[in-house]
Design an enzyme around this catalytic site. Sequence first.
Site, PDB file in Angstrom:
ATOM      1  N   HIS A  17       0.959  -1.173  -0.315  1.00  0.00           N
ATOM      2  CA  HIS A  17      -0.154  -0.273  -0.359  1.00  0.00           C
ATOM      3  C   HIS A  17       0.462   1.423  -0.472  1.00  0.00           C
ATOM      4  O   HIS A  17       0.776   2.287  -0.769  1.00  0.00           O
ATOM      5  CB  HIS A  17      -0.749   0.085   1.464  1.00  0.00           C
ATOM      6  CG  HIS A  17      -1.277   1.159   1.565  1.00  0.00           C
ATOM      7  ND1 HIS A  17      -3.447   1.405   1.335  1.00  0.00           N
ATOM      8  CD2 HIS A  17      -1.499   2.656   1.717  1.00  0.00           C
ATOM      9  CE1 HIS A  17      -4.171   2.479   1.800  1.00  0.00           C
ATOM     10  NE2 HIS A  17      -2.283   2.890   2.311  1.00  0.00           N
ATOM     11  N   GLU A  18       1.915   1.281   1.222  1.00  0.00           N
ATOM     12  CA  GLU A  18       2.979   2.290   0.835  1.00  0.00           C
ATOM     13  C   GLU A  18       3.597   3.031  -0.194  1.00  0.00           C
ATOM     14  O   GLU A  18       3.874   3.701  -0.190  1.00  0.00           O
ATOM     15  CB  GLU A  18       3.588   2.370   1.822  1.00  0.00           C
ATOM     16  CG  GLU A  18       2.840   2.512   3.239  1.00  0.00           C
ATOM     17  CD  GLU A  18       2.145   3.460   3.858  1.00  0.00           C
ATOM     18  OE1 GLU A  18       2.161   4.818   3.468  1.00  0.00           O
ATOM     19  OE2 GLU A  18       1.536   2.986   4.565  1.00  0.00           O
ATOM     20  N   ASP A  78      -5.120   8.305   4.837  1.00  0.00           N
ATOM     21  CA  ASP A  78      -5.166   8.781   3.596  1.00  0.00           C
ATOM     22  C   ASP A  78      -6.284   9.710   2.420  1.00  0.00           C
ATOM     23  O   ASP A  78      -6.548  10.668   2.185  1.00  0.00           O
ATOM     24  CB  ASP A  78      -5.548   7.931   1.812  1.00  0.00           C
ATOM     25  CG  ASP A  78      -4.352   7.276   2.589  1.00  0.00           C
ATOM     26  OD1 ASP A  78      -2.983   7.732   2.521  1.00  0.00           O
ATOM     27  OD2 ASP A  78      -3.954   5.576   2.329  1.00  0.00           O
ATOM     28  N   HIS A 110       2.111   4.717  -2.633  1.00  0.00           N
ATOM     29  CA  HIS A 110       1.781   6.322  -2.272  1.00  0.00           C
ATOM     30  C   HIS A 110       3.266   6.227  -3.495  1.00  0.00           C
ATOM     31  O   HIS A 110       3.163   7.505  -4.126  1.00  0.00           O
ATOM     32  CB  HIS A 110       2.202   6.576  -1.148  1.00  0.00           C
ATOM     33  CG  HIS A 110       0.213   6.603  -0.776  1.00  0.00           C
ATOM     34  ND1 HIS A 110      -0.473   7.130  -0.933  1.00  0.00           N
ATOM     35  CD2 HIS A 110      -0.055   5.402   1.330  1.00  0.00           C
ATOM     36  CE1 HIS A 110      -1.562   7.079  -0.220  1.00  0.00           C
ATOM     37  NE2 HIS A 110      -0.301   5.647   1.083  1.00  0.00           N
TER      38      HIS A 110
END
Length: 367
Positions: free
Chosen positions: A59-60, A162, A63
């Site tokens: 997930h990170e 987020d 980003h």
Amino acid sequence: MKWSWRIGSIFGIQIYVHFTFFLLLSWIAVVYYSERGSLEDALLGIFFTLALFFVIVLHELGHATAARFFKISTKDITLLPIGGVARLEKIPEDPIQELIVAIAGPAVNIILALFLYLIMVIAGIPLDAKQPDMIHGNILAQFFWTNIILAGFNLIPAFPMDGGRILRGLLGIKMDFLHATRIAASVGQTIALAFGFIGLFTNPFLILIALFVWFGASQEANLAQVKFTLSKTTISHLMLREFHVLSPTDTLAKAIEITLATQQHDFPVVENNKLVGMLYRADLLMGLMQKGQDALVDEVMTREFVVVESSDKAEEVFSKLQSIPYATIPVTEKGELVGLLTKENIAEFLMFHTAMTERKSRSFFET
Ligand SMILES: [Zn+2]
């Protein structure tokens, strides 16, 4: 982040684990153990949590990849009990860019969920949503729901999630960064209060999340205020103009003498009107320990250091000060030394500015 340990790196991005994450692991082990009374279940609980954090790292990285698209690099990723934090070199200024970078994380979870869903449909595995046993249930179904929950949780419109950034990005299309941040932070704190309240009666873990969200929101609002104030001014307005300089041929004894007589800790070293070095307090102490007070400044000074121009925006230099180990930056004007910029200077400037803004808002209420 403080209290974090480095566990490795991916694509040059350092991965850290915050100590509260270990609290979560022990909490899970205790819960699983007390529910079933078997050590095996406790270990499986921990295994599942570790696998979950692998998904969070993905997930990170979502980003980080989106940020890279806008030429913003990622310093590191820290794993916390409520997920991960990717520390970008800077927040995208453009609200649309912030929006895309913020959405990229939950998007990874949604893509993973869709992918798992496809496999399950093909393999004929049921999407057992009411699976009470997270450990012995089908691992694919577990990870499907994990990704759905992660995406849903991160889309809650509250900093530091987020959703908070997405909200600010959306607001930012219509208003300036400061106002967008203030509104997004208030929405986040309202949600934090609700979480805390619900947590009192249900799961205490929610109270921990509420605290994270509350402090995340106020930190974000403060940082936005500081950046906004500093973006309105240049270095020349807040630099120190009265200071002492040393020459390379001065002795360390002279530096001690000036340090004791004034408030100055770090000295620019000037030779023929040219800035040739900086004698930081650490250099002075190291020099005194190794060579004594008769040693020359030239022998111990720092020769590679950051210099800023007096016409630079204060906001940019503020970020620079956060990332270097020194508290003082020399300021030049067309190559000539004209001032010093210190963290205290900036703090004082912000303090006076806040006082004046409060007076303005108070007289606004009085009239
Ligand atoms: Zn995220």
